[in-house]
Design a protein around this motif. Structure first.
Motif, PDB file in Angstrom:
ATOM      1  N   UNK A   1       0.504  -1.207  -0.015  1.00 34.89           N
ATOM      2  CA  UNK A   1      -0.645  -0.289  -0.016  1.00 34.89           C
ATOM      3  C   UNK A   1       0.784   1.405  -0.108  1.00 34.89           C
ATOM      4  N   UNK A   2       1.858   1.510  -0.919  1.00 36.18           N
ATOM      5  CA  UNK A   2       2.615   2.792  -0.769  1.00 36.18           C
ATOM      6  C   UNK A   2       2.486   3.035  -2.411  1.00 36.18           C
ATOM      7  N   UNK A   3       1.905   4.777  -2.433  1.00 33.93           N
ATOM      8  CA  UNK A   3       2.172   5.133  -3.540  1.00 33.93           C
ATOM      9  C   UNK A   3       2.708   5.507  -4.207  1.00 33.93           C
ATOM     10  N   UNK A   4       3.090   4.998  -5.104  1.00 33.30           N
ATOM     11  CA  UNK A   4       3.576   5.294  -6.786  1.00 33.30           C
ATOM     12  C   UNK A   4       4.950   6.248  -6.387  1.00 33.30           C
ATOM     13  N   UNK A   5       4.849   7.818  -6.564  1.00 35.07           N
ATOM     14  CA  UNK A   5       5.756   8.306  -6.410  1.00 35.07           C
ATOM     15  C   UNK A   5       6.821   8.322  -5.324  1.00 35.07           C
ATOM     16  N   UNK A   6       5.878   7.136  -3.720  1.00 40.54           N
ATOM     17  CA  UNK A   6       6.834   6.945  -2.718  1.00 40.54           C
ATOM     18  C   UNK A   6       7.255   5.704  -3.491  1.00 40.54           C
ATOM     19  N   UNK A   7       7.132   4.733  -3.844  1.00 39.45           N
ATOM     20  CA  UNK A   7       7.320   3.214  -4.548  1.00 39.45           C
ATOM     21  C   UNK A   7       8.650   3.559  -5.432  1.00 39.45           C
ATOM     22  N   UNK A   8       8.406   4.878  -6.482  1.00 36.42           N
ATOM     23  CA  UNK A   8       9.411   4.761  -7.069  1.00 36.42           C
ATOM     24  C   UNK A   8      11.189   5.400  -5.933  1.00 36.42           C
ATOM     25  N   UNK A   9      10.908   6.085  -5.454  1.00 34.37           N
ATOM     26  CA  UNK A   9      12.258   6.338  -4.549  1.00 34.37           C
ATOM     27  C   UNK A   9      12.492   5.562  -4.266  1.00 34.37           C
ATOM     28  N   UNK A  10      11.627   4.265  -2.989  1.00 34.05           N
ATOM     29  CA  UNK A  10      11.987   3.566  -2.423  1.00 34.05           C
ATOM     30  C   UNK A  10      12.978   2.411  -3.498  1.00 34.05           C
ATOM     31  N   UNK A  11      12.219   2.174  -4.507  1.00 41.38           N
ATOM     32  CA  UNK A  11      12.736   1.594  -5.585  1.00 41.38           C
ATOM     33  C   UNK A  11      14.464   1.987  -6.108  1.00 41.38           C
ATOM     34  N   UNK A  12      14.450   3.158  -6.090  1.00 39.93           N
ATOM     35  CA  UNK A  12      15.280   4.140  -6.957  1.00 39.93           C
ATOM     36  C   UNK A  12      16.725   3.639  -5.985  1.00 39.93           C
ATOM     37  N   UNK A  13      16.527   3.429  -4.483  1.00 32.08           N
ATOM     38  CA  UNK A  13      17.176   3.952  -3.221  1.00 32.08           C
ATOM     39  C   UNK A  13      17.522   2.324  -3.213  1.00 32.08           C
ATOM     40  N   UNK A  14      17.186   1.206  -3.313  1.00 28.75           N
ATOM     41  CA  UNK A  14      16.969  -0.332  -3.330  1.00 28.75           C
ATOM     42  C   UNK A  14      18.585   0.272  -4.900  1.00 28.75           C
ATOM     43  N   UNK A  15      17.896   0.463  -5.685  1.00 29.21           N
ATOM     44  CA  UNK A  15      18.849  -0.073  -6.953  1.00 29.21           C
ATOM     45  C   UNK A  15      20.189   0.872  -6.943  1.00 29.21           C
ATOM     46  N   UNK A  16      20.188   2.134  -6.175  1.00 27.11           N
ATOM     47  CA  UNK A  16      21.417   2.628  -6.374  1.00 27.11           C
ATOM     48  C   UNK A  16      22.210   2.024  -5.023  1.00 27.11           C
ATOM     49  N   UNK A  17      21.704   1.622  -4.300  1.00 32.95           N
ATOM     50  CA  UNK A  17      22.584   0.598  -3.311  1.00 32.95           C
ATOM     51  C   UNK A  17      22.807  -0.276  -3.499  1.00 32.95           C
TER      52      UNK A  17
END
Length: 153
Positions: free
Chosen positions: A69-85
């Motif tokens: 239940x994470x809104x798309x803009x917040x999810x994009x930030x989370x996924x980008x964080x996991x990707x960048x790390x």
């Protein structure tokens, strides 16, 4: 305040409310969990996302957002964080080229394993004094409360 000088404060009326007890318990517990996640450079949401991606490799980004239940803009930030790390990888989905499939990396699996062990240790401390049966009952009751809270009022 003058009205409480020399008197003990009581919150009995509030403690008779399930929501109040849940709020107090959750607030205290989340502070502890937040500290454990921080040791690994994680937040509750990044830990949860990493867990789901590890348990469901290849899941689509949209599915991840729906489950948590994470809104798309917040999810994009989370996924980008996991990707960048370097904790996950993202590639076009084999079943839907418009969507992205998320897969854990070895670094992601290793970090998750270490952080999960610390979270499980905290979980054990939080439920100390409860039998396994009582923990199962607690989980079942919390699931029912969540279902009731999500239903019509």
């Amino acid at each position: 305040a003058e009205w409480c000088q020399g008197q003990a404060m009581h919150d009995k009326t509030l403690r008779d409310l399930t929501g109040y007890r849940l709020q107090r318990t959750t607030g205290t517990a989340m502070q502890r969990y937040k500290a454990v996640f921080a040791e690994f450079g994680l937040r509750r949401t990044t830990f949860s996302c990493l867990s789901l991606i590890i348990d469901n490799p290849g899941m689509r980004q949209g599915q991840l957002g729906e489950v948590l239940a994470i809104e798309r803009p917040n999810l994009v930030q989370i996924v980008e964080d996991l990707l960048s790390r370097g904790l996950i990888s993202r590639a076009p989905s084999e079943t839907d080229r418009r969507a992205y499939a998320l897969t854990p990396t070895e670094a992601g699996r290793a970090l998750f394993a270490r952080s999960l062990a610390a979270v499980q240790a905290l979980d054990a401390r939080m439920t100390q004094g409860l039998s396994p049966s009582e923990v199962d009952t607690l989980h079942s009751l919390l699931d029912r409360l969540q279902g009731n809270a999500e239903g019509p009022l």
